[in-house]
Structure formats: C-alpha cells, structure tokens
Design an enzyme around this catalytic site. Sequence first.
Site, mmCIF file in Angstrom:
data_model
loop_
_atom_site.group_PDB
_atom_site.id
_atom_site.type_symbol
_atom_site.label_atom_id
_atom_site.label_comp_id
_atom_site.label_asym_id
_atom_site.label_seq_id
_atom_site.Cartn_x
_atom_site.Cartn_y
_atom_site.Cartn_z
ATOM 1 N N GLU A 101 21.438 65.528 -31.059
ATOM 2 C CA GLU A 101 20.178 64.773 -31.096
ATOM 3 C C GLU A 101 19.087 65.497 -30.307
ATOM 4 O O GLU A 101 17.918 65.469 -30.692
ATOM 5 C CB GLU A 101 20.396 63.363 -30.560
ATOM 6 C CG GLU A 101 21.400 62.541 -31.354
ATOM 7 C CD GLU A 101 21.100 62.505 -32.850
ATOM 8 O OE1 GLU A 101 19.914 62.600 -33.227
ATOM 9 O OE2 GLU A 101 22.061 62.393 -33.634
ATOM 10 N N HIS A 108 11.554 69.258 -33.537
ATOM 11 C CA HIS A 108 10.238 68.613 -33.573
ATOM 12 C C HIS A 108 9.219 69.406 -32.759
ATOM 13 O O HIS A 108 8.082 69.613 -33.197
ATOM 14 C CB HIS A 108 10.368 67.191 -33.027
ATOM 15 C CG HIS A 108 9.124 66.380 -33.163
ATOM 16 N ND1 HIS A 108 8.796 65.361 -32.311
ATOM 17 C CD2 HIS A 108 8.103 66.444 -34.075
ATOM 18 C CE1 HIS A 108 7.649 64.823 -32.674
ATOM 19 N NE2 HIS A 108 7.210 65.461 -33.732
#
Length: 231
Positions: A101, A108
């Site tokens: 994660e 991003h």
Amino acid sequence: MFYPIDPTFILLIPAIILSLYAQFKVQSAFERYSRVASRRGLTGAQVARDLLDRAGLHNVRVEMVQGFLSDHYDPRGKVLRLSPPVYQSSSLASLGVAAHEAGHALQHRTGYLPLQLRSALVPVVSFGSNLAIPLLLIGILLGLPSLARLGVYAFTLVVLFTLITLPVEFNASRRAIALLENGGYLTGQELVGAREVLNAAALTYVAAALTAVLNLLRFMLLAGFLGRRDE
C-alpha cells in the site's frame, strides 16, 4: 432469443476456477505468514509510516480500517488504510501488505501513469458498471439490438479498468519488496514469505481481469456483435 439459462455462461468456467484458486492462495498465504513474526518486530502501521516518511510523504496519514484484507491507499484523501491484522501485527504477511500500500502512495507521488489512468476512470467505470447489465438485458428482452450494444460499450469501461489495474498492482508489489529489502525491514527468507503473500494477492487481480474479459465476450455474443442472433 433470450435464453432463461444462458449457454454463454460456460465461457466463465476458466475464470471461476482461477478466481476460486486465487482466493484460496491469498487466504492460505496470508494465514500462513501471519503466524511468522518479523525479526525487527515492527508492525505494519509502523513500517508503512516509516516508508512514507522516508519518501517525504509526511502528509499521508496511516489509519486502521475494518475488514479482512480491506487495505488500500486513497489518493484523493492521501490516506493509507490498513486492516486490523495488518495495522497491528508484525508478521511477514502484514509487512508485505503494508509495504504494498505504501508502494501505491509512492506511485501517486511520482505520477505513475497507470495509476493516474485508473483514478481517472473510477467515476465513468462506476457509471458504466451500473448501466451495462440493465441495458444489455432490456435490449435483449425487448428486441432492441442498439440498446444491448450500448450495454456492451458500457461494460467495456469495466474491462479497461481491470486491465489497467494489473500493472498498478504488479508495480506496487515490486516496489514493496524493494522497499522492505533496501530498508532492512525484512531479509533473506523473510522476503520469500512477503513475496508469496503479494504474489497470491496479485493472482486475484488476474482472475478479476480474466472474468471481466470473458464476460465482455459473453455480452458481445448475446448482443450480436459476433454473429447474427435469432430474434
């Protein structure tokens, strides 16, 4: 003609088998390595926070979310959410998922193109997935081929989303293993366990993509894209 028992359903058998196998693999791998504690004793939450801070992502929060393997990174809210077994545990499975994660958060930050495309598709995919089946069924039942085909076009967005998801997830897993190794969080045989968990999780995305593609093929057959249907 609309069949009460859809004969095209047979096309989904390979996807169903793969999906069941993938679910078995991910659950068994996570269960196995959730019982193996990492030597450093850091929890998934601690590792995620440390990885984010090392990458300069101090503004990304790490929170606990309920659910089994409900872990995800929210790029809009800049929040990394971990399920209780991952957030609180120092197991190899927990660290692998937490690092995965964190890998999404790094995607991003660097503007990883497949992640950007997937994020851009979210609203239209939600719209398309809600309309696809109703349009297809109504078109078939009422003998309106154009409406049925519109349902197929809508479902194509869902297929595109699942295919774009594959490189996003594979890349996040590769980043996770590199982060865990380079940061000294896991070493040697510990990395083997974390990698096995992530590989099993990746298989579920492959199964989802195969299911979507085969469903698209079914819908194309039903809508008359691949041959004339009896009205």
